[in-house]
Design a protein around this motif. Structure first.
Motif, PDB file in Angstrom:
ATOM      1  N   GLU A   1       2.053   0.827  -9.440  1.00 20.22           N
ATOM      2  CA  GLU A   1       1.126   0.041 -10.270  1.00 20.22           C
ATOM      3  C   GLU A   1       2.054  -1.355 -10.437  1.00 20.22           C
ATOM      4  O   GLU A   1       1.460  -2.341 -10.743  1.00 20.22           O
ATOM      5  N   TRP A   2       3.285  -1.079 -10.738  1.00 19.69           N
ATOM      6  CA  TRP A   2       4.242  -2.265 -11.192  1.00 19.69           C
ATOM      7  C   TRP A   2       4.144  -3.367 -10.124  1.00 19.69           C
ATOM      8  O   TRP A   2       3.800  -4.406 -10.092  1.00 19.69           O
TER       9      TRP A   2
ATOM     10  N   ASP B   1      -0.295  -8.453  -6.292  1.00 21.63           N
ATOM     11  CA  ASP B   1      -1.798  -8.367  -6.300  1.00 21.63           C
ATOM     12  C   ASP B   1      -2.467  -7.677  -5.153  1.00 21.63           C
ATOM     13  O   ASP B   1      -3.329  -8.266  -4.297  1.00 21.63           O
TER      14      ASP B   1
ATOM     15  N   GLU C   1       0.709  -4.801  -9.083  1.00 22.43           N
ATOM     16  CA  GLU C   1       0.327  -5.983 -10.204  1.00 22.43           C
ATOM     17  C   GLU C   1       1.078  -7.191  -9.699  1.00 22.43           C
ATOM     18  O   GLU C   1       0.654  -8.352  -9.670  1.00 22.43           O
ATOM     19  N   ARG C   2       2.334  -6.989  -9.311  1.00 24.96           N
ATOM     20  CA  ARG C   2       3.126  -8.058  -8.914  1.00 24.96           C
ATOM     21  C   ARG C   2       2.720  -8.661  -7.673  1.00 24.96           C
ATOM     22  O   ARG C   2       2.607  -9.817  -7.478  1.00 24.96           O
TER      23      ARG C   2
END
Lengths: 474, 299
Positions: free
Chosen positions: B257-258, B264, B261-262
């Protein structure tokens, strides 16, 4: 350390005081020669194993190469056919069996060391009120524990063999365990013979590297001087039921505290273990074990009423009951992220016989060599919890408490002290495991195992496992 | 002595005679499901692990020893996947039939050509499996290969039902082949799709569908990524963009998830095995859902 390292060689090297006369020197030389021989023979064997390992690796690499080609061929065949695999190039049997089993035997090595900060003023460490099972001497500073070399393999379709050799930091090799067990009896039966850690209780079969704390609990120290080792035979049976039920018996020479027999059968144990799952996240095991041992001139010691060290020798019977309970929790049964483990054990011991208090009047003591009736009824246990709160990190707490119960020195009563004291210890630890093969640990213990002494102990410890991936017992 | 052993043997054998169905101990849910497909009512399947557990790290719990004790056939992946727990269950069970090398011990990985064979076998490389990547069940063609061998093995152990196992295999095989053809057609848009994986869990899936694995979040197998390493992966993805980050449901979502998000892109938890996500109650559902999940991010 505290476990019975029976090698006379190690003793001889560790206690130069014994080599006072020429005869002892001769023995020493002979032992040294024997040691050297053993060392050489181990080196030759290790070299031979290394050569075989290399050969196996080359073979395996070739096999891997062939198999990779097979994969490509299979994939191409499938692309051409645009069909399912049932008709694709047959690959059955191209993948080798587990590599580990090709390394015959499996080899692993455990390296352990620590830095300890203890109270340097404490002499003659023991556990107040309990006939001490061995040498509890400990000192501050850096030290390495015995390095454990473990070899194991199937002997043939019928037997498996296991050796755990402890390499003493001061030289010498001790055989911690060396046994063979059946694998083909079936119907739930397994028979084991040789030297092995008794299946009684819970922690007894764990080697120190598998402990959750840097130091042993007071119960195992007081009851067995570390762990109860059998030189003998074991038979056990697992019931064919959903509830895990295991029953077993062991017969041995009884040469591990609290039994010490000079000849013939000296002890037996009966053990039972049960276990199951409460639900997908919670599991448990519980057990009840019995140990009967005969003691012959069993050596211990304590400070007499003049506060002078006195050696004691016990002859008689020792009956012991051990109860254990373990509960483990992991969310969804997946301990990778978080888990909690609770363990508790308790033992009850009755001893009846004679205790000789060796004459120590020359040193200013009051014991005069009286051999008199001795009886004791004592107990003790521990409870501990270990919580992995995030991957790699665990914290743990252990509470130890022994109950000195009743003990009676008979005619030695005027010379030896009877206390009413419950030895206790509180231990906290935090450990970090970068991988499942390495662990670093910080521990603090407030040790009140001796009357009038509250000792603060600090430990920094490392445990490294090299080689074969050993499966861990529950 | 002989007579004692005979009596003990008879006593121990009594409960075994009581139930007729073949006891199958499946290490992972996919093999449990496969054994059910092939055995039907003739087998009683116990599945030792769930999709929410990491098959590398299972406690050798007493309940598992009790099941191993009664097993007539043990079906596991092999290739050292279960090395931290299975050998202990076998040894503690006192069951001779399921020991390594016996017909009652079935290792699926032996019937499949393994990928990702390490060239350097050293623990400094992480938790490497010397014989190759063991997560073979993510390619349905492997399921077919294992199924064929397992049907033969069932017949060998339980000859009385040999015809039944063969018939059920024929039936399953036909349905499975049809499903593979369907999945491959559905999966055509996935060809060449670049993906990031958290652990090397989907090597066979990626290979089957012709996707491209452009990065792995674990710097080495079984070693968790540091933030620094994840930043490197993120930087790498700037020049080599990927469509999604894939992980198995049992794996911690943090790293995926990290990164998602980074850079996209979506983080996708694939079922990995039977029971991993809703709708994956059998092997067919497993691939239906896997394909659907992947097609969602391919658009």
């Amino acid at each position: 350390m505290l476990r019975p390292t029976l090698m006379a060689a190690a003793l001889a090297v560790a206690m130069p005081a014994l080599s006072a006369n020429a005869r002892a020197d001769e023995n020493l030389d002979a032992l040294r020669a024997e040691l050297k021989q053993m060392k050489e023979s181990y080196e030759t064997r290790i070299q031979a194993l290394e050569t075989r390992l290399q050969a196996a690796e080359i073979q395996a690499n070739q096999a891997a190469h062939t198999a990779d080609k097979a994969v490509q061929a299979a994939d191409q065949a499938e692309i051409q056919a645009q069909r399912a695999s049932a008709q694709a190039a047959p690959v059955e049997g191209t993948a080798p069996a587990s590599r580990l089993s090709q390394f015959n035997p499996e080899i692993s090595l455990i390296l352990q060391g620590q830095y300890a900060n203890l109270d340097g003023n404490i002499e003659n460490r023991n556990i107040t009120g309990f006939l001490s099972p061995g040498d509890f001497e400990a000192s501050s500073g850096f030290s390495i524990a015995e390095s454990e070399l473990v070899l194991s393999a199937s002997v043939d379709p019928y037997f498996r063999g296991y050796l755990n050799a402890a390499l003493d930091p001061d030289g010498g090799v001790g055989v911690e365990e060396a046994w063979a067990e059946t694998t083909a009896l079936g119907h739930g039966f397994t028979v084991k013979a040789g030297r092995f850690l008794s299946a009684l209780g819970y922690q007894n079969t764990q080697h120190p590297h598998a402990w959750d704390f840097a130091t042993n609990n007071l119960m195992y120290d007081a009851a067995f001087g570390g762990a109860y080792t059998q030189n003998g035979a074991q038979v056990k049976w697992v019931a064919p039921t959903d509830l895990y039920m295991e029953f077993g018996a062991e017969f041995g020479n009884g040469d591990s505290f609290p039994s010490t027999t000079s000849t013939g059968l000296g002890d037996y144990t009966l053990f039972s273990h049960f276990g199951g799952d409460f639900d997908v996240s919670n599991s448990w095991t519980a057990g009840l074990s019995y140990l009967y041992g005969k003691a012959h001139d069993r050596e211990s010691g304590m400070a007499d009423l003049n506060d002078v060290w006195a050696d004691t020798y016990f002859n008689g019977n020792s009956t012991n009951w051990i109860a254990n309970f373990v509960w483990k929790w992991a969310p969804q049964g997946n301990p990778t992220e978080r888990y909690f483990k609770f363990a508790a054990e308790y033992f009850w011991r009755d001893e009846r016989g004679n205790l000789l208090c060796a004459d120590n009047t020359a040193a200013g003591g009051v014991c005069n060599g009286t051999d008199s009736a001795y009886s004791s009824s004592q107990s003790g246990g521990y409870l501990q919890g270990v919580y992995q709160f995030m991957p790699h990190w665990r914290v743990g707490y252990r509470y130890d408490r022994l109950n000195d119960g009743d003990y009676n020195f008979g005619a030695n009563d005027p010379y030896l002290p009877v206390y009413d004291y419950a030895p206790t210890a509180n231990t906290v630890m935090v450990d970090y495991s970068p991988s499942e093969f390495s662990r670093l640990r910080l521990q603090y213990t407030q040790n009140k195992s001796m009357i009038d002494i509250s000792e603060n102990q600090f430990f920094v410890q490392y445990i490294m496992s090299l080689g074969a991936h050993g499966a861990h017992k529950y | 002595m002989k007579s004692i052993r005979l009596v003990l043997t008879l006593l121990a054998a009594l409960p075994a005679l009581a139930h007729a169905a073949l006891n199958v101990f499946a290490c992972e849910p996919e093999w449990g499901a496969l054994a059910r497909e092939l055995g039907g009512d003739s087998v009683k399947v116990y599945t030792a692990t769930t999709a929410m557990q990491d098959p590398h790290r299972i406690e050798a719990r007493p309940s598992l020893i009790a099941q191993m004790r009664r097993a007539n056939l043990v079906v596991c992946t092999g290739a050292e996947l279960e090395i931290g727990w299975l050998p202990l269950l076998q040894r503690e069970s006192g069951n001779a039939d399921i020991q390594p090398g016996r017909p009652g011990n079935f290792e699926a990985a032996r019937y499949v050509a393994l990928l990702d064979r390490p060239t350097l076998i050293d623990r400094s490389q992480g938790d490497v499996h010397a014989s190759g990547n063991p997560h073979i069940q993510t390619d349905p063609r492997n399921i077919a290969r294992v199924g064929e061998a397992l049907a033969k093995r069932l017949a060998e152990i339980d000859p009385g039902n040999a015809a039944l196992y063969q018939a059920r295999w024929k039936d399953f095989s036909a349905r499975w082949d049809a499903a593979i053809t369907r999945w491959q057609a559905q999966g055509a848009p996935l060809k060449g799709m670049p993906v990031v994986v958290q652990h090397k869990s989907f090597t066979y899936l990626i290979n089957w569908l012709g996707m491209r694995e452009v990065a792995t979040l674990e710097p080495k197998p079984g070693i968790e990524p540091s933030v620094g390493y994840l930043a490197e992966v993120a930087a790498h993805l700037k020049s080599t963009p990927a469509k999604a980050v894939l992980r198995a449901t049992y794996q911690n979502p943090r790293a995926s998830e990290w990164l998602a998000e980074r850079v996209d892109i979506p983080a996708v938890a694939l079922p990995f095995t039977v029971g991993g996500t809703p709708g994956t109650d059998d092997l067919f559902g497993l691939f239906d859902v896997t394909l659907a999940d992947l097609l969602k991010v391919a658009r």
